[in-house]
Design an enzyme around this catalytic site. Structure first.
Site, PDB file in Angstrom:
ATOM      1  N   HIS A  81     -27.315  52.281  65.537  1.00  0.00           N
ATOM      2  CA  HIS A  81     -28.219  53.364  65.130  1.00  0.00           C
ATOM      3  C   HIS A  81     -28.603  54.239  66.322  1.00  0.00           C
ATOM      4  CE1 HIS A  81     -28.743  51.286  61.267  1.00  0.00           C
ATOM      5  NE2 HIS A  81     -28.879  50.181  61.981  1.00  0.00           N
ATOM      6  N   SER A  92     -22.233  77.215  83.125  1.00  0.00           N
ATOM      7  CA  SER A  92     -22.905  78.182  82.257  1.00  0.00           C
ATOM      8  C   SER A  92     -22.880  79.549  82.912  1.00  0.00           C
ATOM      9  CB  SER A  92     -24.351  77.732  82.016  1.00  0.00           C
ATOM     10  OG  SER A  92     -25.114  78.792  81.467  1.00  0.00           O
ATOM     11  N   GLU A  94     -16.092  68.507  73.796  1.00  0.00           N
ATOM     12  CA  GLU A  94     -16.647  69.239  72.653  1.00  0.00           C
ATOM     13  C   GLU A  94     -15.541  69.934  71.862  1.00  0.00           C
ATOM     14  OE1 GLU A  94     -21.061  70.174  74.581  1.00  0.00           O
ATOM     15  OE2 GLU A  94     -19.582  71.785  74.403  1.00  0.00           O
TER      16      GLU A  94
END
Length: 460
Positions: free
Chosen positions: A156, A277, A290
């Site tokens: 979990h 970035s 990703e």
């Protein structure tokens, strides 16, 4: 340009219809397979006396020349051609004359394209299997390196019980080994030749399908000519297998993304496999992981596309089946790209063992072992579970860990606690006691690494 199939109709189609019907923009990648299949067909036709030996020799030489010129770039594929099959046949006839027109004897584009797809898939399947082997080998190397590096295992997404980073990596190694096995099984089921099925009902010529299948490395011909041109089970199965590869890559990507964040800080990805970035100079983004996670949905879509295309088709060939190629090619391209990226990314990955150990301590993943300690001293498990939970709550309130609580505090909860409890709840001891088969101990991880490496050696 006059269509090769002109006869029953004038062969004249509207330009828009031509563009709509054409597949040359994507099926041109199958030119090596198309030429390989055609060479085998020419040999079979000559062997059976269907065309003269001299014509067969000219056809084979012409095809070999076309292949060499396409490989070198000397010959460019005409984008105005209807498909790669017609382009090669037209080019062959232009080069060797009337003998080139004999090549299509006892053959249809229906069984020709069915053959090309199987040959193409067999080639690409071999490349993907090798990439999977390389990825598994990289995971095994890292698992062996970090086989004793303690970290919290999660359920979990909550810290649960102690494992090692090597144990975690080997879980993925076994996933990719199953992918390797599935692709091999798919290849065995696909390894039957459709050529000679012709349009759907075979041919009146005395062809030798067994000989042609053997020339092309198939186990045998497809037994039913209708099935030979209608079957795309292997495309569906391949896409399903590739979707599973991507699912496993996506799960690994998700963990790499989490683990490389400052909130976890469990791993460091090499700069070569991250980006920055445009506005935040502190960022180091796990873009490759990703992207793999994102491309998983794309491969799932390819699988659903072919399933939906095939679900209502009557036998035998229907033009709808032209749609199988773009989905298949897209999935293959993306899986290969992701695997090629992941292999060096895993090889260069570094684990932050200190952060992992601290997370294990703060996660109270030895709480079950604390309860087991009391149970082994005679306390019913449910009572021991309750006391263990109370002690965890106390540690959270006091911002400490179970290992640092004084014995006097423990005795306030039960007289069964003795000095030996600290040995029982030491995280490394908690790990070492998990000796069941397949568990997370360094010895167990090493056995898993050795087993998988042995299987890889058998594959090679």
């Amino acid at each position: 340009m006059k269509k090769m199939w002109a006869g029953r109709t004038s062969g004249k189609t509207d330009q828009i219809a031509d563009d709509f019907n054409s597949s040359i923009r994507f099926d041109q990648r199958m030119y090596p397979e198309d030429i390989t299949g055609s060479i085998a067909h020419a040999k079979m036709l000559a062997k059976q006396g269907i065309i003269p030996e001299e014509a067969s020799a000219k056809i084979i030489a012409g095809l070999e020349g076309i292949l060499a010129d396409l490989n070198s770039g000397k010959l460019e594929i005409d984008p105005a051609a209807e498909d790669i099959h017609m382009f090669i046949e037209e080019t062959l006839t232009d080069r060797i004359g009337q003998d080139g027109k004999m090549l299509h004897t006892a053959r249809s584009r229906n069984d020709q394209v069915a053959l090309d797809i199987r040959l193409y898939m067999r080639e690409e399947n071999g490349q993907i299997k090798q990439l999977l082997k390389d990825l598994v080998a990289a995971l095994c190397d890292q698992a062996e390196k970090y086989k004793a590096s303690l970290m919290p295992g999660y359920t979990h997404l909550q810290r649960a019980q102690p494992v090692t980073f090597g144990h975690q990596l080997m879980a993925y190694a076994y996933m990719f080994m199953r992918d390797l096995e599935r692709l091999g099984q798919m290849e065995e089921r696909m390894n039957y030749s459709p050529i000679g099925s012709c349009a759907l009902a075979g041919t009146t010529y005395p062809i030798d399908r067994v000989y042609e299948a053997e020339l092309l490395g198939f186990k045998a011909p497809v037994a039913n000519s209708l099935d030979g041109v209608s079957d795309r089970d292997h495309v569906v199965e391949d896409l399903s297998d590739l979707a599973l590869v991507m699912m496993h890559l996506s799960r690994l990507s998700e963990e790499l993304i989490l683990w490389s964040s400052w909130e976890f800080h469990f791993v460091r990805l090499a700069d070569a496999y991250t980006t920055g970035s445009s506005i935040m100079p502190q960022k180091k983004n796990p873009d490759m992981a990703e992207l793999a996670r994102g491309k998983t949905g794309r491969v799932y879509g390819d699988l659903m596309a072919i399933l939906t295309t095939l679900k209502g088709l009557p036998l035998a060939y229907n033009k709808d089946m032209q749609e199988d190629k773009e989905a298949l090619f897209d999935a293959i391209d993306n899986v290969e790209l992701c695997l090629e990226t992941f292999i060096p990314m895993i090889k260069t990955l570094e684990a932050n063992e200190k952060a992992m150990h601290q997370a294990a301590q703060k996660g109270f993943i030895n709480a079950t072992d604390l309860a087991d300690y009391l149970t082994k001293k005679g306390m019913p498990f449910r009572d021991a579970y309750h006391i263990s939970g109370q002690l965890v709550a106390l540690c959270i309130d006091q911002d400490t860990v179970l290992e640092d609580l004084p014995l006097e505090t423990y005795k306030g909860y039960s007289d069964l606690f003795e000095e030996d409890l600290y040995q029982a709840i030491d995280l490394h001891n908690c790990l070492a006691k998990r000796t069941s088969l397949g568990g997370p101990t360094p010895e167990s991880v090493q056995k898993q690494v050795d087993e998988v490496r042995g299987k890889l050696a058998e594959e090679n």
